[in-house]
Write a protein that holds these residues in place. Structure first.
Motif, short mmCIF file in Angstrom:
data_model
loop_
_atom_site.label_atom_id
_atom_site.label_comp_id
_atom_site.label_asym_id
_atom_site.label_seq_id
_atom_site.Cartn_x
_atom_site.Cartn_y
_atom_site.Cartn_z
N CYS A 130 138.82 97.99 9.45
CA CYS A 130 137.68 98.43 10.26
C CYS A 130 136.81 97.24 10.69
O CYS A 130 136.66 96.29 9.91
N PRO A 131 136.21 97.30 11.87
CA PRO A 131 135.20 96.30 12.24
C PRO A 131 133.87 96.67 11.59
O PRO A 131 132.97 97.23 12.21
N HIS A 132 133.76 96.39 10.30
CA HIS A 132 132.59 96.83 9.52
C HIS A 132 131.28 96.27 10.09
O HIS A 132 130.24 96.93 10.03
N GLU A 133 131.36 95.08 10.64
CA GLU A 133 130.14 94.47 11.19
C GLU A 133 129.63 95.25 12.40
O GLU A 133 128.47 95.12 12.78
N LYS A 134 130.49 96.07 12.99
CA LYS A 134 130.10 96.89 14.14
C LYS A 134 129.61 98.27 13.69
O LYS A 134 128.73 98.85 14.32
N HIS A 135 130.19 98.76 12.61
CA HIS A 135 129.89 100.12 12.16
C HIS A 135 128.93 100.10 10.95
O HIS A 135 127.75 99.86 11.10
N GLY A 158 141.38 90.16 23.85
CA GLY A 158 140.99 91.29 23.02
C GLY A 158 141.42 91.08 21.58
O GLY A 158 141.92 90.00 21.20
N ASN A 159 141.23 92.08 20.74
CA ASN A 159 141.61 91.97 19.32
C ASN A 159 143.10 91.72 19.16
O ASN A 159 143.53 90.98 18.26
N VAL A 160 143.93 92.35 20.01
CA VAL A 160 145.38 92.15 19.93
C VAL A 160 145.72 90.69 20.23
O VAL A 160 146.58 90.09 19.58
N PRO A 165 136.49 90.69 25.05
CA PRO A 165 136.42 92.04 24.48
C PRO A 165 136.70 92.10 22.98
O PRO A 165 136.39 93.10 22.34
N ALA A 166 137.25 91.03 22.41
CA ALA A 166 137.54 91.02 20.97
C ALA A 166 136.24 91.07 20.16
O ALA A 166 135.19 90.61 20.62
N GLU A 167 136.32 91.65 18.97
CA GLU A 167 135.18 91.63 18.06
C GLU A 167 134.83 90.19 17.70
O GLU A 167 135.71 89.34 17.54
N ARG A 168 133.54 89.93 17.53
CA ARG A 168 133.08 88.57 17.24
C ARG A 168 133.76 88.00 16.00
O ARG A 168 134.17 86.84 15.98
N ILE A 169 133.91 88.83 14.97
CA ILE A 169 134.50 88.33 13.73
C ILE A 169 135.97 87.96 13.92
O ILE A 169 136.48 87.03 13.30
N GLU A 170 136.68 88.68 14.82
CA GLU A 170 138.08 88.36 15.09
C GLU A 170 138.19 87.02 15.82
O GLU A 170 139.12 86.24 15.57
N ILE A 171 137.24 86.75 16.70
CA ILE A 171 137.22 85.45 17.39
C ILE A 171 136.97 84.33 16.40
O ILE A 171 137.63 83.28 16.43
N GLU A 172 136.03 84.55 15.47
CA GLU A 172 135.72 83.53 14.47
C GLU A 172 136.91 83.27 13.56
O GLU A 172 137.21 82.11 13.22
#
Length: 405
Positions: free
Chosen positions: A62-67, A244-246, A274-281
């Motif tokens: 899950c993208p916990h930082e978003k939820h 994106g995340n993919v 469009p990717a979540e910030r944490i996925e980019i990091e």
């Protein structure tokens, strides 16, 4: 273990927990933590599982930082509670503790097409209510995007094997290596006694850029690569088109499978990704480079011809690459819709259904990515929970099995 306890102890046990409001399935997080700290981990696990049968998966991907964590009130001045870590510890304990048994059958039959997060969560919910559930999967293993779209370093696939064992224990029949739609149709399923049919086939048709060179041997679609990354020889220099995340998953997977120089090519800047910030990091930490404000014009055997898209530069350029991975989203395959009457696709190429999963064909329901496009696992679970209610309401309108039809 100690860091999980330490984080749990920082929870303020809010009367109106924003973390729960921020969770798409409304996980009772404050209550879960309270039970955990008071030594009632089994009860905590039961509450979380009953609310979300894929809690063990969601706790990891899950993208916990978003939820949940993104809504934690501690964000204002401190570090938020590590909800994902706490939920994973509790869910792992519970799934290994609980004895899953087949409930008393209710006499109703449900066909589930697709064994991704939408299908698995619905199968668990309905089978535990006594439905005779048969799940159909086109591959030789269940999991859908969980198994074939999320890299191993993000999700240990033995968890899916455990879930499959539990599904079988509660009576779910799993038929693998079969694509429902053409040889076996929805009419066949109705004929064979299924009271309702659920479609959760995901989005496995990659979107194309539609530029010259997309059929070359050094060009691959990201969603195809993620299914079996070890079977690809990418070479040393890889360029991923998309952000994106993919795309992040593909880039990080390529690095773990021998590529030495992996970059993301994107037509806009980092803030627009469009990717979540944490996925980019995470991608940056793994050594992925970012080649921004560049849009592909043509793929060649040697690399990518592109145009610069920044305001002050619209010149053309060339980026060498041994392999090009296209990651610009996916859409649904239309196998079922093309070969079965009564269903329809929207303009976006996705299966039409309402917010409760009711499709345009009576007795057929759908949810997950095949309806919404690629979303998070927890959003698929939330949708399937609504569909479970729709299916029960529909079946309540059918004649009893011992009545003449």
């Amino acid at each position: 273990m100690q860091h999980i306890i330490n984080s749990a102890q920082t929870c303020l046990d809010c009367k109106k927990p924003k973390c729960q409001i921020g969770c798409p399935v409304g996980t009772p997080i404050a209550e879960m933590i309270r039970l955990f700290l008071s030594g009632n981990i089994k009860e905590a696990g039961e509450k979380v599982f009953n609310n979300n049968p894929l809690s063990i998966i969601c706790s990891l991907v899950c993208p916990h930082e978003k939820h949940c964590e993104g809504h934690c009130i501690l964000n204002k001045k401190h570090t938020p509670v590590n909800v994902g870590g706490i939920e994973n510890y509790i869910s792992t304990y519970y799934i290994n503790y609980r004895e899953f048994e087949k409930p008393t059958p209710n006499g109703r039959n449900l066909a589930i097409i697709g064994s991704g997060p939408a299908g698995i969560s619905l199968a668990m919910i309905m089978a535990l209510k006594g439905f005779n559930v048969t799940m159909y999967e086109g591959n030789n293993q269940i999991g859908g995007v969980l198994r074939y779209g999320i890299p191993d370093f993000r999700l240990d696939k033995t968890i899916l094997d455990k879930i499959e064992d539990n599904l079988k224990k509660i009576g779910v029949k799993i038929r693998k290596n079969i694509m429902i739609g053409k040889n076996i149709t929805l009419d066949d399923l109705h004929r064979d006694g299924f009271d309702a049919i659920f479609i959760g086939t995901g989005v496995w048709a990659p979107k194309k850029l539609g530029i010259k060179g997309e059929s070359l041997g050094n060009v691959h679609f990201a969603i195809d690569y993620l299914k079996t990354p070890k079977t690809y020889d990418l070479g040393k220099k890889v360029v991923v088109v998309g952000a994106g995340n993919v795309a992040m998953d593909v880039a990080r997977t390529a690095i773990r499978n021998g590529a030495r120089d992996v970059s993301i090519m994107y037509r806009k800047g980092e803030d627009a990704m469009p990717a979540e910030r944490i996925e980019i990091e995470h991608a940056k930490i793994d050594g992925v480079k970012f080649n921004l404000f560049k849009s592909p014009l043509e793929f060649t055997q040697e690399g990518i011809k592109y145009v610069n898209t920044s305001e002050d530069d619209n010149s053309n350029g060339f980026e060498p690459a041994d392999t090009i991975l296209v990651a610009i989203s996916q859409t649904a395959r239309d196998l079922i819709v093309k070969n079965n009457t009564g269903l329809s696709l929207g303009e976006n190429g996705l299966l039409k259904s309402d917010e409760n999963g009711i499709t345009t064909r009576e007795g057929v329901f759908a949810s997950g990515d095949v309806v919404t496009g690629a979303r998070t696992v927890v959003e698929a679970v939330a949708f399937s929970k609504r569909v479970a209610i729709s299916i029960e309401n529909y079946i309540d309108t059918l004649p009893a099995k011992n009545e003449a039809v």
